[in-house]
Design a protein around this motif. Structure first.
Motif, PDB file in Angstrom:
ATOM      1  N   ASP A 206      62.767  29.667  38.781  1.00  0.00           N
ATOM      2  CA  ASP A 206      61.574  30.152  38.100  1.00  0.00           C
ATOM      3  C   ASP A 206      60.302  29.551  38.665  1.00  0.00           C
ATOM      4  O   ASP A 206      59.204  30.093  38.464  1.00  0.00           O
ATOM      5  CB  ASP A 206      61.673  29.849  36.602  1.00  0.00           C
ATOM      6  N   THR A 207      60.449  28.457  39.357  1.00  0.00           N
ATOM      7  CA  THR A 207      59.267  27.781  39.912  1.00  0.00           C
ATOM      8  C   THR A 207      58.868  28.328  41.278  1.00  0.00           C
ATOM      9  O   THR A 207      57.922  27.813  41.890  1.00  0.00           O
ATOM     10  CB  THR A 207      59.552  26.282  40.038  1.00  0.00           C
ATOM     11  N   THR A 208      59.563  29.354  41.764  1.00  0.00           N
ATOM     12  CA  THR A 208      59.221  29.921  43.069  1.00  0.00           C
ATOM     13  C   THR A 208      57.828  30.548  43.011  1.00  0.00           C
ATOM     14  O   THR A 208      57.573  31.422  42.184  1.00  0.00           O
ATOM     15  CB  THR A 208      60.242  30.997  43.472  1.00  0.00           C
ATOM     16  N   PRO A 209      56.897  30.089  43.866  1.00  0.00           N
ATOM     17  CA  PRO A 209      55.526  30.637  43.808  1.00  0.00           C
ATOM     18  C   PRO A 209      55.504  32.080  44.320  1.00  0.00           C
ATOM     19  O   PRO A 209      55.986  32.380  45.405  1.00  0.00           O
ATOM     20  CB  PRO A 209      54.736  29.703  44.734  1.00  0.00           C
ATOM     21  N   ALA A 210      54.964  32.966  43.491  1.00  0.00           N
ATOM     22  CA  ALA A 210      54.875  34.369  43.865  1.00  0.00           C
ATOM     23  C   ALA A 210      53.448  34.795  44.136  1.00  0.00           C
ATOM     24  O   ALA A 210      53.214  35.777  44.840  1.00  0.00           O
ATOM     25  CB  ALA A 210      55.466  35.251  42.772  1.00  0.00           C
ATOM     26  N   GLY A 211      52.479  34.075  43.592  1.00  0.00           N
ATOM     27  CA  GLY A 211      51.082  34.422  43.806  1.00  0.00           C
ATOM     28  C   GLY A 211      50.607  35.466  42.805  1.00  0.00           C
ATOM     29  O   GLY A 211      51.374  36.000  42.000  1.00  0.00           O
ATOM     30  N   ARG A 212      49.342  35.787  42.900  1.00  0.00           N
ATOM     31  CA  ARG A 212      48.734  36.771  42.020  1.00  0.00           C
ATOM     32  C   ARG A 212      48.227  37.946  42.851  1.00  0.00           C
ATOM     33  O   ARG A 212      47.800  37.792  43.985  1.00  0.00           O
ATOM     34  CB  ARG A 212      47.582  36.143  41.231  1.00  0.00           C
ATOM     35  N   VAL A 213      48.289  39.125  42.235  1.00  0.00           N
ATOM     36  CA  VAL A 213      47.844  40.322  42.938  1.00  0.00           C
ATOM     37  C   VAL A 213      46.383  40.212  43.316  1.00  0.00           C
ATOM     38  O   VAL A 213      45.977  40.577  44.428  1.00  0.00           O
ATOM     39  CB  VAL A 213      48.095  41.571  42.069  1.00  0.00           C
ATOM     40  N   ALA A 214      45.574  39.686  42.419  1.00  0.00           N
ATOM     41  CA  ALA A 214      44.142  39.553  42.692  1.00  0.00           C
ATOM     42  C   ALA A 214      43.889  38.639  43.885  1.00  0.00           C
ATOM     43  O   ALA A 214      42.992  38.898  44.701  1.00  0.00           O
ATOM     44  CB  ALA A 214      43.424  39.025  41.452  1.00  0.00           C
TER      45      ALA A 214
ATOM     46  N   LYS B  32      38.330  55.760  40.736  1.00  0.00           N
ATOM     47  CA  LYS B  32      38.291  54.358  41.171  1.00  0.00           C
ATOM     48  C   LYS B  32      39.452  53.572  40.578  1.00  0.00           C
ATOM     49  O   LYS B  32      40.043  52.710  41.255  1.00  0.00           O
ATOM     50  CB  LYS B  32      36.960  53.734  40.755  1.00  0.00           C
ATOM     51  N   LYS B  33      39.777  53.868  39.321  1.00  0.00           N
ATOM     52  CA  LYS B  33      40.903  53.181  38.696  1.00  0.00           C
ATOM     53  C   LYS B  33      42.204  53.510  39.416  1.00  0.00           C
ATOM     54  O   LYS B  33      43.038  52.618  39.652  1.00  0.00           O
ATOM     55  CB  LYS B  33      40.991  53.582  37.224  1.00  0.00           C
ATOM     56  N   ARG B  34      42.377  54.786  39.779  1.00  0.00           N
ATOM     57  CA  ARG B  34      43.611  55.195  40.464  1.00  0.00           C
ATOM     58  C   ARG B  34      43.697  54.556  41.846  1.00  0.00           C
ATOM     59  O   ARG B  34      44.782  54.143  42.278  1.00  0.00           O
ATOM     60  CB  ARG B  34      43.644  56.724  40.582  1.00  0.00           C
ATOM     61  N   VAL B  35      42.590  54.435  42.547  1.00  0.00           N
ATOM     62  CA  VAL B  35      42.588  53.798  43.860  1.00  0.00           C
ATOM     63  C   VAL B  35      42.969  52.325  43.722  1.00  0.00           C
ATOM     64  O   VAL B  35      43.742  51.785  44.528  1.00  0.00           O
ATOM     65  CB  VAL B  35      41.217  53.947  44.534  1.00  0.00           C
ATOM     66  N   ARG B  36      42.459  51.655  42.697  1.00  0.00           N
ATOM     67  CA  ARG B  36      42.820  50.254  42.465  1.00  0.00           C
ATOM     68  C   ARG B  36      44.311  50.120  42.145  1.00  0.00           C
ATOM     69  O   ARG B  36      44.960  49.160  42.578  1.00  0.00           O
ATOM     70  CB  ARG B  36      41.985  49.676  41.327  1.00  0.00           C
ATOM     71  N   GLU B  37      44.845  51.051  41.388  1.00  0.00           N
ATOM     72  CA  GLU B  37      46.268  50.999  41.054  1.00  0.00           C
ATOM     73  C   GLU B  37      47.126  51.169  42.297  1.00  0.00           C
ATOM     74  O   GLU B  37      48.152  50.469  42.455  1.00  0.00           O
ATOM     75  CB  GLU B  37      46.600  52.086  40.032  1.00  0.00           C
ATOM     76  N   ILE B  38      46.740  52.080  43.159  1.00  0.00           N
ATOM     77  CA  ILE B  38      47.501  52.275  44.400  1.00  0.00           C
ATOM     78  C   ILE B  38      47.438  51.017  45.261  1.00  0.00           C
ATOM     79  O   ILE B  38      48.458  50.568  45.815  1.00  0.00           O
ATOM     80  CB  ILE B  38      46.960  53.493  45.166  1.00  0.00           C
ATOM     81  N   ALA B  39      46.251  50.414  45.372  1.00  0.00           N
ATOM     82  CA  ALA B  39      46.103  49.191  46.157  1.00  0.00           C
ATOM     83  C   ALA B  39      46.939  48.059  45.561  1.00  0.00           C
ATOM     84  O   ALA B  39      47.604  47.301  46.285  1.00  0.00           O
ATOM     85  CB  ALA B  39      44.629  48.790  46.226  1.00  0.00           C
ATOM     86  N   ALA B  40      46.939  47.932  44.225  1.00  0.00           N
ATOM     87  CA  ALA B  40      47.724  46.882  43.578  1.00  0.00           C
ATOM     88  C   ALA B  40      49.209  47.095  43.787  1.00  0.00           C
ATOM     89  O   ALA B  40      49.976  46.135  43.986  1.00  0.00           O
ATOM     90  CB  ALA B  40      47.392  46.844  42.085  1.00  0.00           C
ATOM     91  N   LEU B  41      49.658  48.359  43.757  1.00  0.00           N
ATOM     92  CA  LEU B  41      51.075  48.661  43.988  1.00  0.00           C
ATOM     93  C   LEU B  41      51.496  48.253  45.397  1.00  0.00           C
ATOM     94  O   LEU B  41      52.584  47.680  45.598  1.00  0.00           O
ATOM     95  CB  LEU B  41      51.330  50.145  43.758  1.00  0.00           C
ATOM     96  N   LEU B  42      50.647  48.520  46.366  1.00  0.00           N
ATOM     97  CA  LEU B  42      50.969  48.151  47.744  1.00  0.00           C
ATOM     98  C   LEU B  42      50.963  46.631  47.921  1.00  0.00           C
ATOM     99  O   LEU B  42      51.796  46.079  48.664  1.00  0.00           O
ATOM    100  CB  LEU B  42      49.965  48.801  48.700  1.00  0.00           C
ATOM    101  N   VAL B  43      50.050  45.953  47.250  1.00  0.00           N
ATOM    102  CA  VAL B  43      50.035  44.485  47.303  1.00  0.00           C
ATOM    103  C   VAL B  43      51.303  43.922  46.677  1.00  0.00           C
ATOM    104  O   VAL B  43      51.906  42.966  47.195  1.00  0.00           O
ATOM    105  CB  VAL B  43      48.781  43.938  46.591  1.00  0.00           C
ATOM    106  N   LEU B  44      51.717  44.491  45.559  1.00  0.00           N
ATOM    107  CA  LEU B  44      52.949  44.041  44.905  1.00  0.00           C
ATOM    108  C   LEU B  44      54.154  44.249  45.819  1.00  0.00           C
ATOM    109  O   LEU B  44      55.075  43.415  45.854  1.00  0.00           O
ATOM    110  CB  LEU B  44      53.130  44.797  43.596  1.00  0.00           C
ATOM    111  N   ASP B  45      54.152  45.332  46.563  1.00  0.00           N
ATOM    112  CA  ASP B  45      55.237  45.593  47.515  1.00  0.00           C
ATOM    113  C   ASP B  45      55.288  44.507  48.587  1.00  0.00           C
ATOM    114  O   ASP B  45      56.373  44.028  48.942  1.00  0.00           O
ATOM    115  CB  ASP B  45      55.037  46.964  48.156  1.00  0.00           C
TER     116      ASP B  45
END
Length: 332
Positions: free
Chosen positions: A128-136, A162-175
Motif C-alpha cells: 500500500d505504500t507504493t508511491p503512485a503519484g497524483r494526476v495533477a 473544456k471539461k471533456r478535454v480535461r477528462e481525456i487528458a486525465a485518462l491518458l495520464v492515469l494510463d
C-alpha cells in the motif's frame, strides 16, 4: 576336358538340314543336361571381360554422396546442398511448432484464466505504500496543465468542451501512471468526433488536443491537418485513393481533422467515390491508430446519420465532444 565344354549347336544349320522336330527336342534336352553337369564358365558372355577392371563398390558409398558444402558455391547452387540431418531437424522444428500452436489453441481459456489471476495477484501483493503519484502532478510536469490553461484563454465559454478535454487528458495520464507501476495497459482509442455549428472552436480544440497528445507521447508531432471532401475524394476512377493517401501522409504523426465529414458518403449514389475514401480511412484508423488521430467534425444530426450508414466508423471513434453554443450570460 570338361564335359559339354566343346559342344556347339547351330540351330540355323539344324533347321537347314531339316531335322525332325522330335530329334531337335531331344538334342536340346541333351544340351541342357550337359550344361548342368559342366562348368558354368562355358556359358559366360564374351562381353563380361570388358568390365574386369572395374572396382566394385557397395551401394550408397559413391563419391557423389559425400557432404561437401564447398563443392557448389556458385550463385545458382547456393543453399541447395545440406546434410540430410539438417533437413530432418528443420522438419522436426516445424512439427514441434505446429504441435505447440495446437496446444495453445486447446488451452487458450486456461491460459487466459492464469493470466487474469496473475494480474490480480500482482495488485493484491503490491504494498500500500507504493508511491503512485497524483494526476495533477503528472499533468503539471508534462506541461499538460499549461496547454489546458491556453485552451481556457483561447475560447470563451464552452465549459462542457473544456471539461471533456480535461477528462481525456486525465485518462491518458492515469494510463501512463498504471504503466509506470507495472500494470499492462492498452492504448485507448483516441479518434474523436466534434459536433457543433461552424465557428465554435473545433479547430482550436483540435490543435490543443494535438499538443497534449504529443506531450504525453501518443503522437510524434501533434500537428493538425484540416481536410474536407474536396481534399479527399477525386473526380474520376482511380483519383480518390491517391488524394486520400496524400492527405493521410501529411497528417501522419499528428491529427487529421475532417470538417463536414458526412459529405464523404452519398447515400443517393452507390457509385460515389467517397466510399473509397472512407474505406481507406477505416483501414488507417484501425492499423495505424498509434501514429494518427482522426477527428471528424460537423453538425450533430448529420454526423449521427453518417454513423448510421457507416457503423465501422462509429466503432472506431472513442471520444465524442459536442459544442453547444451558450447564452450571453457566460460573457458577464
Amino acid at each position: 576336358s570338361t564335359p559339354g565344354a566343346d559342344v556347339s549347336i547351330n540351330l540355323t544349320a539344324t533347321r537347314r538340314n531339316a531335322l525332325p522336330a522330335r530329334e531337335v527336342t531331344m538334342l536340346a534336352r541333351a544340351v541342357v543336361a550337359l550344361a548342368l553337369l559342366g562348368s558354368a564358365s562355358a556359358f559366360t558372355p564374351i562381353s563380361a571381360g570388358r568390365h574386369a577392371g572395374v572396382k566394385m563398390m557397395s551401394t550408397g558409398t559413391g563419391p557423389s554422396l559425400d557432404y561437401n558444402p564447398d563443392k557448389y558455391t556458385d550463385e545458382a547452387n547456393a543453399g541447395n546442398m545440406r546434410k540430410l540431418g539438417d533437413a530432418l531437424a528443420d522438419g522436426d522444428i516445424e512439427r514441434k511448432k505446429a504441435e505447440q500452436e495446437a496446444f495453445e489453441r486447446e488451452n487458450a481459456m486456461q491460459f487466459a484464466r492464469e493470466e487474469r489471476q496473475r494480474k490480480i495477484d500482482f495488485m493484491v501483493n503490491m504494498p500500500d505504500t507504493t508511491p503512485a503519484g497524483r494526476v495533477a502532478d503528472f499533468m503539471y510536469k508534462g506541461g499538460i496543465t499549461e496547454i489546458l490553461e491556453q485552451l481556457d484563454n483561447d475560447l470563451i465559454g464552452l465549459l462542457p468542451v473544456k471539461k471533456r478535454v480535461r477528462e481525456i487528458a486525465a485518462l491518458l495520464v492515469l494510463d501512463k501512471m498504471r504503466r509506470k507501476l507495472g500494470f499492462e495497459t492498452a492504448v485507448p482509442s483516441l479518434h474523436m468526433c466534434f459536433t457543433g455549428a461552424p465557428g465554435t472552436g473545433k479547430t482550436t480544440v483540435a490543435v490543443r488536443m494535438g499538443q497534449i497528445l504529443q506531450r504525453m507521447g501518443y503522437c510524434r508531432t501533434g500537428h493538425v491537418v484540416v481536410a474536407t471532401r474536396d481534399d479527399l475524394v477525386g473526380q474520376y476512377v482511380g483519383h480518390t485513393a491517391p488524394k486520400t493517401k496524400e492527405v493521410i501522409k501529411k497528417a501522419m504523426g499528428g491529427v487529421l481533422l475532417i470538417d463536414e465529414a458526412y459529405y464523404l458518403y452519398n447515400a443517393a449514389n452507390d457509385r460515389d467515390y467517397g466510399q473509397e475514401s472512407i474505406e481507406i480511412l477505416l483501414n488507417v484508423m484501425e492499423k495505424q491508430q498509434e501514429d494518427l488521430i482522426v477527428v471528424l467534425a460537423g453538425y450533430k444530426d448529420r454526423m449521427d446519420r453518417f454513423f448510421s450508414f457507416i457503423p465501422g466508423m462509429s466503432s472506431r471513434i472513442g471520444n465524442h465532444i459536442e459544442y453547444v453554443v451558450g447564452s450571453a450570460n457566460i460573457l458577464k
